[in-house]
Design a protein around this motif. Structure first.
Motif, short mmCIF file in Angstrom:
data_model
loop_
_atom_site.label_atom_id
_atom_site.label_comp_id
_atom_site.label_asym_id
_atom_site.label_seq_id
_atom_site.Cartn_x
_atom_site.Cartn_y
_atom_site.Cartn_z
N VAL A 192 0.68 -1.19 0.19
CA VAL A 192 -0.14 -0.49 -0.49
C VAL A 192 1.11 1.27 0.11
N THR A 193 2.45 1.20 -0.02
CA THR A 193 3.30 2.04 -0.03
C THR A 193 3.76 2.35 -1.24
N ARG A 194 3.77 3.49 -1.76
CA ARG A 194 4.53 4.40 -3.50
C ARG A 194 5.37 4.83 -2.74
N LEU A 195 6.77 5.40 -3.24
CA LEU A 195 8.11 6.17 -3.20
C LEU A 195 8.21 7.27 -3.97
N TYR A 196 8.53 8.04 -4.08
CA TYR A 196 8.78 9.68 -5.46
C TYR A 196 9.65 10.45 -5.01
N ALA A 197 10.18 10.66 -6.22
CA ALA A 197 11.42 11.77 -6.09
C ALA A 197 11.65 12.16 -7.13
N GLY A 198 11.81 14.20 -7.56
CA GLY A 198 12.22 14.16 -8.98
C GLY A 198 12.91 15.84 -8.33
N SER A 199 12.91 15.93 -9.59
CA SER A 199 14.32 17.60 -9.50
C SER A 199 14.03 17.84 -10.40
N GLY A 200 14.37 19.54 -10.73
CA GLY A 200 13.80 20.28 -11.48
C GLY A 200 14.49 21.50 -11.15
N PHE A 201 15.20 22.22 -13.07
CA PHE A 201 15.80 23.19 -12.42
C PHE A 201 15.66 24.07 -14.41
N ASP A 202 16.18 25.32 -13.63
CA ASP A 202 15.51 26.67 -14.47
C ASP A 202 16.97 27.66 -14.86
N ILE A 203 17.86 27.31 -15.68
CA ILE A 203 19.11 28.28 -15.84
C ILE A 203 18.81 28.97 -16.98
N PRO A 204 18.60 30.41 -16.68
CA PRO A 204 18.46 31.65 -17.82
C PRO A 204 19.95 32.86 -17.91
N GLY A 205 19.96 32.68 -19.36
CA GLY A 205 21.43 33.47 -19.73
C GLY A 205 21.59 34.20 -18.87
N ILE B 214 -4.60 4.59 3.50
CA ILE B 214 -3.96 3.78 5.13
C ILE B 214 -6.14 3.52 5.04
N ALA B 215 -7.13 3.37 3.72
CA ALA B 215 -8.78 2.73 4.01
C ALA B 215 -8.41 2.89 2.75
N SER B 216 -9.81 2.18 2.25
CA SER B 216 -10.19 2.63 0.67
C SER B 216 -10.76 3.58 0.28
N GLY B 217 -10.03 3.76 -0.33
CA GLY B 217 -9.75 4.92 -1.65
C GLY B 217 -8.99 6.17 -0.55
N GLN C 192 5.57 18.49 4.22
CA GLN C 192 3.98 19.10 3.88
C GLN C 192 3.08 17.46 3.87
N LEU C 193 2.40 17.65 4.43
CA LEU C 193 1.98 16.50 4.85
C LEU C 193 0.34 16.27 4.29
N THR C 194 -0.87 15.71 3.61
CA THR C 194 -1.50 15.47 2.79
C THR C 194 -2.71 14.50 3.06
N PHE C 195 -3.70 14.67 2.70
CA PHE C 195 -4.77 13.56 3.12
C PHE C 195 -5.51 12.94 1.73
N VAL C 196 -5.53 12.15 1.15
CA VAL C 196 -6.41 12.73 -0.54
C VAL C 196 -7.67 11.40 -0.06
N TYR C 197 -8.69 11.76 -0.22
CA TYR C 197 -9.90 11.09 0.29
C TYR C 197 -10.38 10.90 -1.67
N GLY C 198 -10.57 10.00 -2.10
CA GLY C 198 -10.95 9.55 -3.88
C GLY C 198 -11.99 8.99 -3.84
N PHE C 199 -13.13 9.94 -4.64
CA PHE C 199 -14.57 8.95 -4.78
C PHE C 199 -14.98 8.85 -6.11
#
Length: 104
Positions: free
Chosen positions: A32-45, A68-71, A97-104
């Motif tokens: 029931v667990t997923r891990l994720y990671a990312g990175s981004g950059f912006d370099i102007p001249g 943590i429960a169905s949905g 950040q801590l987020t709780f999501v309930y999908g319906f």
């Protein structure tokens, strides 16, 4: 160019050339667990920038998502942000950040 668009420090406005990108990965699911990671950059001249303009933005994030429960999931994420400014001190920040999501 970091949402700057045009350089207006001279008689004529000119575009700000830039390069950048982002990538994000997800690992799992591991039960029931997923891990994720990312990175981004912006370099102007730098040749297109005036004093006080942002000359680098970069960020990175990593998180864990768990059902943590169905949905219903809870996500915990950490983010790091870094900005450099022409001829001035830049800055950086950390965010959790801590987020709780309930999908319906």
């Amino acid at each position: 160019g970091i949402a700057q668009g045009l350089s207006v420090g001279s008689t004529f406005a000119r575009e700000i050339h830039a390069q950048g990108g982002w990538a994000a990965l997800q690992f799992g699911p591991f039960g029931v667990t997923r891990l994720y990671a990312g990175s981004g950059f912006d370099i102007p001249g730098n040749a297109d920038l005036g004093k006080g303009a942002r000359s680098l933005n970069r960020s990175g994030w990593a998180g864990l998502s768990r059902e943590i429960a169905s949905g219903t999931t809870v996500d915990a994420e950490y983010s790091y942000f870094d900005t450099k400014i022409m001829d001035a001190a830049g800055g950086y920040g950390h965010r959790g950040q801590l987020t709780f999501v309930y999908g319906f």
